[in-house]
Design a protein around this motif. Structure first.
Motif, short mmCIF file in Angstrom:
data_model
loop_
_atom_site.label_atom_id
_atom_site.label_comp_id
_atom_site.label_asym_id
_atom_site.label_seq_id
_atom_site.Cartn_x
_atom_site.Cartn_y
_atom_site.Cartn_z
N LEU A 184 0.84 -1.21 0.37
CA LEU A 184 -0.03 0.30 -0.16
C LEU A 184 0.92 1.54 0.41
CD1 LEU A 184 -2.23 -0.87 2.60
CD2 LEU A 184 -2.80 -1.40 -0.19
N GLY A 185 0.63 2.34 -0.77
CA GLY A 185 1.03 3.95 -1.03
C GLY A 185 0.38 4.27 0.48
N VAL A 186 1.44 4.69 1.88
CA VAL A 186 0.73 5.25 2.96
C VAL A 186 1.56 7.04 2.76
CG1 VAL A 186 0.19 3.10 4.05
CG2 VAL A 186 2.04 4.08 4.29
N ASP A 187 0.31 7.01 4.04
CA ASP A 187 1.21 9.10 3.50
C ASP A 187 0.00 9.20 5.10
OD1 ASP A 187 1.81 10.91 2.92
OD2 ASP A 187 1.13 12.05 1.76
N CYS A 188 0.63 8.85 5.89
CA CYS A 188 -0.44 8.97 7.04
C CYS A 188 0.25 9.64 8.05
CB CYS A 188 -1.00 7.56 8.19
SG CYS A 188 0.37 6.83 8.18
N CYS A 189 1.61 9.62 8.23
CA CYS A 189 2.47 10.53 8.50
C CYS A 189 3.99 10.08 8.09
CB CYS A 189 3.02 9.54 9.83
SG CYS A 189 3.47 7.60 9.81
N GLU A 190 4.64 10.75 8.33
CA GLU A 190 6.55 11.10 7.56
C GLU A 190 6.79 9.47 7.70
OE1 GLU A 190 9.30 11.83 5.81
OE2 GLU A 190 7.85 13.13 5.60
N TYR A 191 6.77 8.81 8.61
CA TYR A 191 7.57 7.64 9.39
C TYR A 191 7.06 6.55 8.02
CZ TYR A 191 8.29 10.17 13.87
OH TYR A 191 8.28 11.20 14.66
N ASP A 211 -5.01 7.84 5.80
CA ASP A 211 -4.79 7.98 7.14
C ASP A 211 -4.53 6.20 7.82
OD1 ASP A 211 -6.22 9.07 9.83
OD2 ASP A 211 -7.26 6.99 9.63
N THR A 212 -4.21 6.19 9.07
CA THR A 212 -3.68 4.35 9.85
C THR A 212 -4.79 3.92 9.16
OG1 THR A 212 -4.01 5.12 11.82
CG2 THR A 212 -1.56 4.67 10.63
N SER A 213 -6.36 4.70 10.06
CA SER A 213 -7.65 3.59 9.92
C SER A 213 -7.83 2.98 8.65
CB SER A 213 -8.02 4.36 10.51
OG SER A 213 -8.85 5.67 10.00
N LEU A 214 -7.29 4.34 7.33
CA LEU A 214 -7.49 3.37 6.17
C LEU A 214 -5.95 2.68 5.55
CD1 LEU A 214 -8.11 6.75 4.00
CD2 LEU A 214 -10.11 5.27 4.97
N THR A 215 -5.48 2.47 6.16
CA THR A 215 -4.11 1.54 5.69
C THR A 215 -5.17 0.46 6.67
OG1 THR A 215 -2.94 3.00 6.01
CG2 THR A 215 -2.26 0.70 6.12
N ALA A 216 -5.80 0.47 7.97
CA ALA A 216 -5.72 -1.09 8.58
C ALA A 216 -7.57 -2.22 7.81
CB ALA A 216 -6.59 -1.01 10.01
N ALA A 217 -7.88 -1.21 6.88
CA ALA A 217 -9.35 -1.42 6.56
C ALA A 217 -8.88 -1.97 4.80
CB ALA A 217 -10.15 -0.32 6.41
N ALA A 218 -7.72 -1.30 4.61
CA ALA A 218 -7.71 -1.64 3.12
C ALA A 218 -6.22 -3.38 3.38
CB ALA A 218 -6.57 -1.10 2.34
N LEU A 219 -6.04 -2.96 4.08
CA LEU A 219 -5.19 -4.55 4.79
C LEU A 219 -6.28 -5.59 4.91
CD1 LEU A 219 -2.83 -3.18 6.63
CD2 LEU A 219 -2.04 -3.79 4.49
N LYS A 220 -7.07 -5.42 5.21
CA LYS A 220 -8.33 -6.29 6.09
C LYS A 220 -8.74 -6.72 4.43
CE LYS A 220 -9.87 -3.93 8.97
NZ LYS A 220 -11.70 -4.28 10.14
N GLU A 221 -9.46 -6.27 3.70
CA GLU A 221 -9.53 -5.98 1.95
C GLU A 221 -9.03 -7.12 1.62
OE1 GLU A 221 -12.35 -5.89 1.15
OE2 GLU A 221 -13.26 -5.35 3.11
N GLY A 222 -6.72 -7.19 2.15
CA GLY A 222 -6.33 -7.62 0.82
C GLY A 222 -5.40 -7.34 0.02
N LEU A 223 -5.84 -6.10 0.14
CA LEU A 223 -5.11 -4.63 -0.89
C LEU A 223 -3.75 -4.64 -1.01
CD1 LEU A 223 -7.58 -2.06 -1.25
CD2 LEU A 223 -7.25 -3.71 -2.79
N GLY A 224 -2.94 -5.71 -0.48
CA GLY A 224 -1.18 -5.32 0.01
C GLY A 224 -0.83 -5.57 1.27
N VAL A 225 0.46 -5.25 1.19
CA VAL A 225 0.88 -5.12 2.75
C VAL A 225 1.44 -3.81 3.53
CG1 VAL A 225 1.63 -7.67 2.77
CG2 VAL A 225 2.68 -6.04 2.04
N GLY A 226 1.44 -3.69 4.65
CA GLY A 226 1.90 -2.20 4.79
C GLY A 226 2.34 -1.55 6.33
#
Length: 290
Positions: A184-191, A211-226
């Motif tokens: 996943l491409g993430v832009d929730c924080c610099e870290y 946003d990390t809540s979106l990251t968690a939701a996307a991961l649960k849908e099998g859209l990748g790792v992050g």
């Protein structure tokens, strides 16, 4: 000149826009515009100029900003000293925290503090942006950092670990060679942004979130790792670790406040409460919870 006018101008000087000042003070955009124009008329000098890039201060505006900042500093210092002389656990306590943490793992801690000290009006605000504690954007900030500000007093509550997660089905497919490795491409924080870039320099992301809540939701849908903080990833039954936490990705969870507030009763009680509560669940933050 009234202090309330100077305070409003100071918000405009700091935010760089009428809308930003209005949001900061909780008033209407039109109120800020009207009162700034009235102030300029009373002083018979322009304070701000509109440029293509936004509003900038004139020479008189810069001078007023310096004077208003000094006045604000004195008033806030007096307020802090006065509050520190009181032995009563009462008054408003403004706490800012990161959204994903405040709405999940920290909320039971806040609830128990509120129940223990009903005379303290706890106001929780969430933001991932930096908070200007010296200007009393908040009384206390809960922040993930390894470099807290030098002008602040801080208590390191625990260590926050992060790991790479994916859905159990997707990770099983990866291990069996039935699926390609996608990040996943993430832009929730610099870290998380920089760690993802290091782990996946190709930047071939077909799905991005901020946003990390979106990251968690996307991961649960099998859209990748992050990347996710372990207190989130380990709490999701559908997620498993794709990579274990790494030491150089650890961040400190700090409780920060301005040094003028070090003797304020409600700040001291909140600090002690959070130290005790987070110690009891430190394994969850550190990624060691079973």
């Amino acid at each position: 000149m009234q202090w309330d006018d100077a305070r409003l101008f100071l918000a405009l000087a700091r935010e760089g826009s009428f809308s930003g000042a209005a949001k900061r003070l909780g008033v209407q955009h039109s109120t800020v515009s009207r009162r700034i124009h009235a102030l300029e008329k009373d002083l018979a000098t322009p304070l701000v100029e509109r440029k293509a890039t936004g509003y900038v201060l004139t020479g008189a505006g810069e001078a007023l900003k310096e004077s208003a900042t000094r006045i604000e500093r004195e008033l806030l210092s007096f307020e802090a000293v006065s509050a520190g002389q009181s032995e009563e656990a009462s008054g408003e306590l403004r706490v800012t925290a990161i959204a994903n943490m405040a709405s999940s793992v920290l909320m039971p801690l806040f609830a128990r503090f509120s129940a223990a000290y009903p005379s303290i009006d706890l106001r929780v605000e969430v933001t991932n942006d930096s908070v200007r504690l010296a200007e009393r954007d908040a009384d206390v900030a809960l922040r993930q950092t390894n470099n807290p500000g030098e002008t602040l007093i801080g208590t390191r509550l625990t260590t926050v670990a992060s790991a790479v997660y994916g859905s159990s089905d997707y990770c099983a497919a990866l291990a069996a060679g039935r699926a390609p490795e996608k990040w996943l491409g993430v832009d929730c924080c610099e870290y998380h942004r920089s760690w993802t870039k290091q782990a996946r320099p190709q930047l071939d992301h077909s799905f991005c979130v901020d946003d990390t809540s979106l990251t968690a939701a996307a991961l649960k849908e099998g859209l990748g790792v992050g990347y996710l903080p372990c207190f989130m990833g380990d709490s999701e039954p559908k997620l498993v670790r794709f990579r274990e936490p790494e030491k150089h990705h650890e961040l400190g969870l700090w409780l920060l406040y301005h040094r003028d507030l070090r003797s304020t009763k409600r700040v001291m009680l909140f600090r002690q409460h959070m130290q005790k509560e987070i110690k009891d669940i430190s394994a969850l933050f550190e990624g060691a919870a079973s």
